[in-house]
Design a protein around this motif. Structure first.
Motif, PDB file in Angstrom:
ATOM      1  N   TRP A  64       0.827  -1.206   0.000  1.00 51.70           N
ATOM      2  CA  TRP A  64       0.000   0.000   0.000  1.00 51.70           C
ATOM      3  C   TRP A  64       0.862   1.257   0.000  1.00 51.70           C
ATOM      4  N   ALA A  65       1.980   1.227   0.715  1.00 55.97           N
ATOM      5  CA  ALA A  65       2.838   2.414   0.800  1.00 55.97           C
ATOM      6  C   ALA A  65       3.582   2.673  -0.499  1.00 55.97           C
ATOM      7  N   THR A 103       1.256   5.294   4.913  1.00 53.24           N
ATOM      8  CA  THR A 103       0.610   6.465   4.321  1.00 53.24           C
ATOM      9  C   THR A 103      -0.509   6.949   5.238  1.00 53.24           C
ATOM     10  N   ALA A 104      -1.136   8.069   4.873  1.00 54.28           N
ATOM     11  CA  ALA A 104      -2.167   8.655   5.726  1.00 54.28           C
ATOM     12  C   ALA A 104      -3.379   7.740   5.874  1.00 54.28           C
ATOM     13  N   ASN A 105      -3.640   6.898   4.875  1.00 55.42           N
ATOM     14  CA  ASN A 105      -4.778   5.997   4.966  1.00 55.42           C
ATOM     15  C   ASN A 105      -4.512   4.825   5.902  1.00 55.42           C
ATOM     16  N   GLY A 106      -3.288   4.327   5.910  1.00 54.93           N
ATOM     17  CA  GLY A 106      -2.959   3.170   6.728  1.00 54.93           C
ATOM     18  C   GLY A 106      -2.503   3.504   8.135  1.00 54.93           C
ATOM     19  N   ALA A 107      -1.917   4.696   8.326  1.00 53.73           N
ATOM     20  CA  ALA A 107      -1.368   5.065   9.633  1.00 53.73           C
ATOM     21  C   ALA A 107      -2.404   4.996  10.759  1.00 53.73           C
ATOM     22  N   PRO A 108      -3.633   5.513  10.565  1.00 54.97           N
ATOM     23  CA  PRO A 108      -4.604   5.433  11.659  1.00 54.97           C
ATOM     24  C   PRO A 108      -4.949   4.009  12.067  1.00 54.97           C
ATOM     25  N   ALA A 109      -4.908   3.076  11.115  1.00 54.09           N
ATOM     26  CA  ALA A 109      -5.203   1.685  11.457  1.00 54.09           C
ATOM     27  C   ALA A 109      -4.128   1.124  12.383  1.00 54.09           C
ATOM     28  N   LEU A 110      -2.856   1.389  12.075  1.00 50.70           N
ATOM     29  CA  LEU A 110      -1.762   0.907  12.904  1.00 50.70           C
ATOM     30  C   LEU A 110      -1.798   1.543  14.290  1.00 50.70           C
ATOM     31  N   TYR A 111      -1.962   2.860  14.319  1.00 46.29           N
ATOM     32  CA  TYR A 111      -1.961   3.586  15.591  1.00 46.29           C
ATOM     33  C   TYR A 111      -3.148   3.165  16.464  1.00 46.29           C
ATOM     34  N   PRO A 126       4.489  13.864  -0.641  1.00 47.42           N
ATOM     35  CA  PRO A 126       3.252  13.727  -1.421  1.00 47.42           C
ATOM     36  C   PRO A 126       2.659  12.326  -1.402  1.00 47.42           C
ATOM     37  N   TYR A 127       3.511  11.287  -1.420  1.00 47.74           N
ATOM     38  CA  TYR A 127       2.977   9.927  -1.508  1.00 47.74           C
ATOM     39  C   TYR A 127       2.143   9.543  -0.287  1.00 47.74           C
ATOM     40  N   SER A 181       2.296   8.845  15.564  1.00 44.49           N
ATOM     41  CA  SER A 181       1.324   8.939  14.471  1.00 44.49           C
ATOM     42  C   SER A 181       2.007   9.378  13.175  1.00 44.49           C
ATOM     43  N   ILE A 182       2.897  10.366  13.268  1.00 44.29           N
ATOM     44  CA  ILE A 182       3.635  10.823  12.088  1.00 44.29           C
ATOM     45  C   ILE A 182       4.549   9.715  11.573  1.00 44.29           C
ATOM     46  N   GLY A 183       5.174   8.981  12.492  1.00 43.72           N
ATOM     47  CA  GLY A 183       6.046   7.895  12.073  1.00 43.72           C
ATOM     48  C   GLY A 183       5.316   6.846  11.265  1.00 43.72           C
ATOM     49  N   PHE A 184       4.082   6.537  11.657  1.00 44.11           N
ATOM     50  CA  PHE A 184       3.297   5.552  10.908  1.00 44.11           C
ATOM     51  C   PHE A 184       2.969   6.041   9.501  1.00 44.11           C
ATOM     52  N   LEU A 185       2.965   7.366   9.283  1.00 41.45           N
ATOM     53  CA  LEU A 185       2.699   7.907   7.945  1.00 41.45           C
ATOM     54  C   LEU A 185       3.727   7.418   6.929  1.00 41.45           C
ATOM     55  N   PHE A 186       4.977   7.286   7.357  1.00 37.95           N
ATOM     56  CA  PHE A 186       6.035   6.886   6.437  1.00 37.95           C
ATOM     57  C   PHE A 186       5.977   5.394   6.128  1.00 37.95           C
ATOM     58  N   VAL A 187       5.245   4.642   6.956  1.00 39.20           N
ATOM     59  CA  VAL A 187       5.118   3.209   6.763  1.00 39.20           C
ATOM     60  C   VAL A 187       3.841   2.861   6.000  1.00 39.20           C
TER      61      VAL A 187
END
Length: 439
Positions: free
Chosen positions: A27-28, A349-357, A389-390, A341-347
């Protein structure tokens, strides 16, 4: 027997971890289409027997899944009836004839449009062609920095500012759906809006405008474009406007009537597709990009498996071993949670980060001493702070539709993200304390 059970459980955890890394990585990076990765998840989870079917496919039962689906229908109706284009062209007559005012007007319109069109990609698809025409009308011709800056500002504002409006973007819905699935927490529209709009909507909007004007300096000649004569609203446009007004009104009053935003949105989508009173033929449902809906459902299912197998607890313990979370240190806890939360963005993306957190929110709450809802709300400050951007598909779509370079998009995204981290995050902490969200 006990030893065999432990080995089997360890094998399930290991397989879940491998599937988590594989799906988030795909996904990333975008090596394959999002929907292909989603179907890969469903197939692998069932073949490997990682969890029961009701857990694997729990995303389809989430209210957030249905809110995404209904948002796609409403967005299509805005496109097909021409109401979205009408709103955008009405904007042209109200934009200031100065470059900073022009950019600020576009950013403000992006935020306002998110209230009535709950689809980031839908808003980008409607607006980018109109933005190009607006830039031409105001003298910002191709090649000028102001043209690139204005279009990018709208593209970045679309996912960033809409984080303040609960049903307005996918990351919010992923967070809300995961919280509902794992913890039984149902977020209300108006309290969420009140908590996040002052900083994530207004302050971040001002930061984005300032960064755009500084990084892409330009000026308008002061002349306004000739007024555009719009035809009278069609019957379909009028009916859609009524549906949108009712939908927004019910969203704003969900604390009174108790109907979740998802079911309000679903009812609006059904009306749009109804014969005679609707605006779309029933065959239009085939034009809905269901790949996004399947992607969201897969995210929910993945986080449910991560939680059920115990992998979430293990990851949480590993993070807590290095994260400085401790009861009573609210400022440090807030900064740490935003950083995670920001760290999860790099793993993911913004769509997947909230699920991990969100899957780890229970662990974070236990170590920080904060209540679970506060821990969940802090992450919004993080995943709305984009640096590349990604990390947000709407920004990539803006670049593609407007023919903008990755270099320009990265420059504005990184600058606005850095300033937001320095300015907006501390202000968000103060607002959380002022509103009683933090003690």
């Amino acid at each position: 027997m006990g030893g065999q059970g432990t080995v089997a459980a360890t094998g399930v955890v290991a397989a879940t971890a491998a599937l988590l890394v594989l799906c988030m990585g795909l996904w990333a990076t975008g090596l394959v289409a999002e929907v292909v990765t989603a179907l890969l998840f469903f197939a692998a989870a069932m073949l490997l027997k990682l969890a029961p079917a009701q857990t694997v496919f729990s995303g389809f039962a989430s209210s957030a899944f249905w809110l995404v689906t209904s948002g796609m229908v409403v967005g299509l109706a805005m496109n097909r009836t021409g109401l979205g284009d009408r709103l955008a062209r009405m904007l042209a007559a109200r934009l200031p004839a100065s470059y900073p005012g022009f950019v600020a007007g576009l950013v403000a319109f992006s935020f306002a449009l998110a209230f009535i069109m709950p689809s980031n990609l839908g808003r980008i698809a409607v607006m980018v062609p109109v933005l190009i025409a607006l830039c031409d009308a105001f003298g910002l011709t191709a090649g000028r920095p102001g043209r690139r800056g204005a279009i990018l500002a709208f593209g970045i504002a679309t996912p960033v500012l809409s984080a303040a409006i609960l049903p307005a973007n996918v990351p919010n819905l992923v967070m809300a759906g995961t919280a509902e699935t794992l913890f039984g927490i149902h977020l209300a529209y108006l309290p969420y809006l009140f908590l996040h709009t002052p900083v994530l909507g207004l302050v971040k909007g001002a930061i984005l405008v300032a960064c755009t004007v500084v990084l892409f300096p330009d000026r308008l000649d002061g002349t306004r474009p000739a007024p555009v004569s719009l035809p009278p609203m069609s019957g379909e446009e009028r009916r859609l406007a009524v549906v949108l007004a009712l939908m927004l009104g019910l969203w704003l009053t969900d604390g009174w009537h108790g109907i979740a935003p998802a079911w309000i949105g679903l009812a609006a989508a059904v009306i749009c597709l109804m014969p005679r009173i609707g605006m779309l033929p029933s065959t239009s449902f085939s034009d809905i990009p269901l790949r996004t809906c399947f992607y969201v459902a897969a995210l929910f299912g993945l986080t449910a498996i991560v939680n059920e197998t115990g992998l979430g607890a293990r990851i949480g313990h590993a993070l807590l071993a290095v994260a400085p979370l401790q009861p009573g240190a609210d400022a440090t806890n807030f900064a740490t949670l935003v950083g995670l939360s920001i760290g999860f963005l790099f793993v993911g993306t913004a769509n997947g980060a909230p699920a991990l957190y969100t899957a780890l929110a229970g662990e974070f709450a236990g170590s920080s001493g904060l209540d679970l809802l506060s821990v969940l709300m802090v992450q919004v400050v993080g995943y709305s702070t984009l640096f590349l951007p990604y990390q947000a598909p709407p920004i990539v779509m803006t670049m593609d539709l407007a023919g903008l370079s990755l270099r320009d998009a990265t420059k504005l995204t990184a600058a606005s993200g850095l300033v937001s981290l320095i300015v907006a995050a501390p202000l968000a902490y103060l607002w959380f304390r002022l509103t009683g969200r933090l003690a």
